[in-house]
Scaffold this motif. Sequence first.
Motif, PDB file in Angstrom:
ATOM      1  N   THR A 611       0.818  -1.219   0.000  1.00 26.44           N
ATOM      2  CA  THR A 611       0.000   0.000   0.000  1.00 26.44           C
ATOM      3  C   THR A 611       0.844   1.258   0.000  1.00 26.44           C
ATOM      4  O   THR A 611       0.317   2.353  -0.224  1.00 26.44           O
ATOM      5  CB  THR A 611      -0.917   0.028   1.237  1.00 26.44           C
ATOM      6  N   GLY A 612       2.136   1.097   0.271  1.00 27.55           N
ATOM      7  CA  GLY A 612       2.993   2.261   0.385  1.00 27.55           C
ATOM      8  C   GLY A 612       3.829   2.506  -0.860  1.00 27.55           C
ATOM      9  O   GLY A 612       3.436   2.184  -1.989  1.00 27.55           O
ATOM     10  N   ASN A 624       2.927   9.068  -6.240  1.00 28.58           N
ATOM     11  CA  ASN A 624       2.567  10.365  -5.674  1.00 28.58           C
ATOM     12  C   ASN A 624       3.210  10.502  -4.295  1.00 28.58           C
ATOM     13  O   ASN A 624       2.926   9.718  -3.390  1.00 28.58           O
ATOM     14  CB  ASN A 624       1.047  10.510  -5.560  1.00 28.58           C
ATOM     15  N   VAL A 625       4.071  11.489  -4.161  1.00 30.28           N
ATOM     16  CA  VAL A 625       4.828  11.709  -2.925  1.00 30.28           C
ATOM     17  C   VAL A 625       4.472  13.080  -2.376  1.00 30.28           C
ATOM     18  O   VAL A 625       4.396  14.065  -3.129  1.00 30.28           O
ATOM     19  CB  VAL A 625       6.341  11.602  -3.171  1.00 30.28           C
ATOM     20  N   ALA A 626       4.252  13.152  -1.073  1.00 34.78           N
ATOM     21  CA  ALA A 626       3.919  14.417  -0.421  1.00 34.78           C
ATOM     22  C   ALA A 626       5.038  14.819   0.528  1.00 34.78           C
ATOM     23  O   ALA A 626       5.559  13.982   1.279  1.00 34.78           O
ATOM     24  CB  ALA A 626       2.609  14.293   0.345  1.00 34.78           C
ATOM     25  N   GLY A 731      -2.161  11.179   4.278  1.00 35.93           N
ATOM     26  CA  GLY A 731      -1.639   9.823   4.374  1.00 35.93           C
ATOM     27  C   GLY A 731      -2.430   8.806   3.593  1.00 35.93           C
ATOM     28  O   GLY A 731      -1.912   7.740   3.237  1.00 35.93           O
ATOM     29  N   GLU A 732      -3.687   9.114   3.303  1.00 36.93           N
ATOM     30  CA  GLU A 732      -4.526   8.199   2.530  1.00 36.93           C
ATOM     31  C   GLU A 732      -4.464   8.470   1.031  1.00 36.93           C
ATOM     32  O   GLU A 732      -4.954   7.671   0.234  1.00 36.93           O
ATOM     33  CB  GLU A 732      -5.977   8.307   3.001  1.00 36.93           C
ATOM     34  N   SER A 733      -3.844   9.609   0.642  1.00 35.64           N
ATOM     35  CA  SER A 733      -3.864  10.018  -0.762  1.00 35.64           C
ATOM     36  C   SER A 733      -2.518   9.851  -1.454  1.00 35.64           C
ATOM     37  O   SER A 733      -2.452   9.963  -2.687  1.00 35.64           O
ATOM     38  CB  SER A 733      -4.299  11.487  -0.880  1.00 35.64           C
ATOM     39  N   ILE A 775      -3.803   4.835   7.744  1.00 31.78           N
ATOM     40  CA  ILE A 775      -2.972   5.519   6.752  1.00 31.78           C
ATOM     41  C   ILE A 775      -2.215   4.476   5.939  1.00 31.78           C
ATOM     42  O   ILE A 775      -1.636   3.535   6.485  1.00 31.78           O
ATOM     43  CB  ILE A 775      -2.006   6.496   7.447  1.00 31.78           C
ATOM     44  N   THR A 776      -2.181   4.639   4.618  1.00 36.09           N
ATOM     45  CA  THR A 776      -1.574   3.649   3.725  1.00 36.09           C
ATOM     46  C   THR A 776      -0.209   4.066   3.200  1.00 36.09           C
ATOM     47  O   THR A 776       0.465   3.268   2.538  1.00 36.09           O
ATOM     48  CB  THR A 776      -2.490   3.396   2.531  1.00 36.09           C
TER      49      THR A 776
END
Length: 795
Positions: A611-612, A624-626, A731-733, A775-776
């Motif tokens: 999931t990560g 996609n990295v935040a 964390g979910e996006s 959170i994934t």
Amino acid sequence: MVEGQQRRCIMPLPSLNDATKDPLNPLNLMFLQMGLMLVMSHVFYLILKPLGQSGPVAQIIAGMVLSPTLLSQSGALHSFYKATMSLAYFNFLVFLFRVCFMFLIGLETDFSFMKRSLRCALSIAVCSVVSCSLLMISFAWLFLKVLHIQSNQTDVILIDVIVVSNTASPVVYRMVSDLKLDTSDIGRLAVSTALLIELTLNIGYTLMYTFRSKHNFLDVFLLSSFTLAIIIANWYLVPWFGTWYPKEKHISKAQVLFFIVIILILSTLIESRELSSAVPIFMLGLMFPREGKTYRTMLQLLRFPVHEFILPVYFGYIGYRLTLPHSRNGAEEKDPEHGYAGQYLILGVIVALSLLGKILGVLFACRFAKIPNHHAIFMACILCMKGHFGLQLVDSYPELQQLPLKEVADTLLSAIVITTLFSGMLTSSFRRRKETSFVHTQTTIESHPIDTELRILSCVYSPRQTTAAISLISALTSSPQTPLTSLLTQIVELPKKKKPKDAHVEAEFRHDDDYGANDSKEINDTVDSFSKETKVLIQQYRIVSSLSNICQELCDAAEDFRVSIVFLPFHKHQRIDGKIKNDGEEIRTVNQKVLRQSPCSVGIFMDRNQTGFQQPHGSEIPQNVAMLFFGGEDDREALALSRWVAMHPQIHLTLIRFLRKSCLAHSQVTEASHRENEVLMSITNEDAENESDNTFLEEFRSRYVASGEVTYIEKEVEDRGETAGVVKEIGESYSLCIVGKGRAECPMTSGMNDWEECPEMGSVGDLLLCADLSITASVLVVQKHRHSLSDFTPH
């Protein structure tokens, strides 16, 4: 040099009829000679090391003590080292030694750095050679007149020029390693420059000799083609050999022997045709494929014997060649016209020209290359070191072994030894006195230029963590040409039944061990697969130590490798079913210690598997990295690291800045658009920390946000409750969240430490790791290195 002259590159083995001249078996005598030289080398190293002198200097001095100038001048020791049979075997063994360490130097040469610094290294090499050559030619008349040289003047001057201009790359290589500068830019530049000097002079002399001896031109062409054919064949043989025994950690001894035999056959063929094999053997090592267990096996089998046995004997042999005029026996060797004064004069002149020519040429080139003065002086000193090429050149010229040119040969040999010894002592002393000038300063990412080499150290305990570590390395490597050096260290805890004295760090010289062998095999396979697919090289090392010493060993490794950041695995991971599993409090203890003691920045990575975050190389779906920015030096460090992530074509980075609502109401923000479409923000009534944040953000936005590489979002929150809600959505996006460990006083996260389970991850990082929030995203928490006065104080 006349056409058809015979040169002695390899001394032929003697016939058995000479065996009666030696009291012992010649092979036994040879090993006794090497053993005595090895023992003397280590004794002098133990004596001189506390005085700040390096290993090569001590070993050269040991050889000088055993030389005909001192202990071997007469008596039993003279007969011991001048035995006819053993001397021939000894010279042949020196040839084998030279083949081994030239191949190893090729294997260990940082090819990517050498390509990046080629222009600089080439300019320094050319300037130093030209400067030394001009000085030597200017004083050639004095050399010819004082030593009364009437014949072969052109050849003698040519040999003098090469001896004065040359730099011995093996000596420089070992010197740099002994001074712990082999991972520094200046150390690697010195090695690259020394290689260019020696290879250029070697090739130039070979071509000159070939054109003057036309019958050798075909030999040079055939041997060069044979070398090229072996290099090309290795590109296919090396990967193929690695597949023979998939369950083994290394290739078999028979396969290793195959490569060694091929190398020896090539070098013997070259030397038998009166040519030097140094360049072809080095090129074989340099072009040897770097990925796979074949490369690892060759390194592990060669490193220990070469560094601990071959090179000490080699340096001792250099010192042993010292032959001052007064040490020669026999009245026929004494010049009745001018005695020994002229030879001592020429000896001093050659040493002075060697040092002066290198210093002038190197300093001139370094000035235009904008290299700092202390580094330029260090380069000038270390590039004065001579070695085997000069000794071989003098020995291989037959006329120099006969009177009156025998005096020229002895003078040149003594000049090589004295110049090498003096420059080595000068280099060691300068390094010790200017230690703060050579301290690794790139211990943070924030001040690290994006276009310079970034060195990172990733740590793993198990094969499962290796996949996550490689994914992180992949994210920082946008292409194989990215100036990034990645090191992967497997940490193996020593069983408690072992005594502390058995703790051992395997960095360079450790072979197969019994601890973590199965895990090592899986880790190697994972790294090899990644390197084969992406062409991104990862250097591997192992730390085997007790739990109490792992932190210290890890910090020492980070300092020795001069890395800017160390990545540690989190002590928990998410299983496939979504549950969090604890890998052991021992890992957490090590992480906490490293955060306090690390000599550079630290990142702790929590992988959430499927999931990560996934490896971006080869992936069709962008990751996609935040980057969550709250402010403070840790967040700036995390944002600085994100610059490398943003350059990856398969990663879309979003910078999310958290702003407090009440602060926005009272702040004055002005935005102006400039001709380069850069957005600048000026925030008044902020403290020094916020000013630093805004300045760094402005630079980041103007470089990455304005160009569209990074998306910029602002989130307005008031307190910890609103912050927690926004963080949960993020964390979910996203597949990966990068965040700084955080500063102590932050109104937007104040009070969140009441919920913390892992304070070492910071308030936001700990919140992202909370299992209750579902959170994934994988999480990377970064802590910036805190400089202290002790960082710049010599140890």
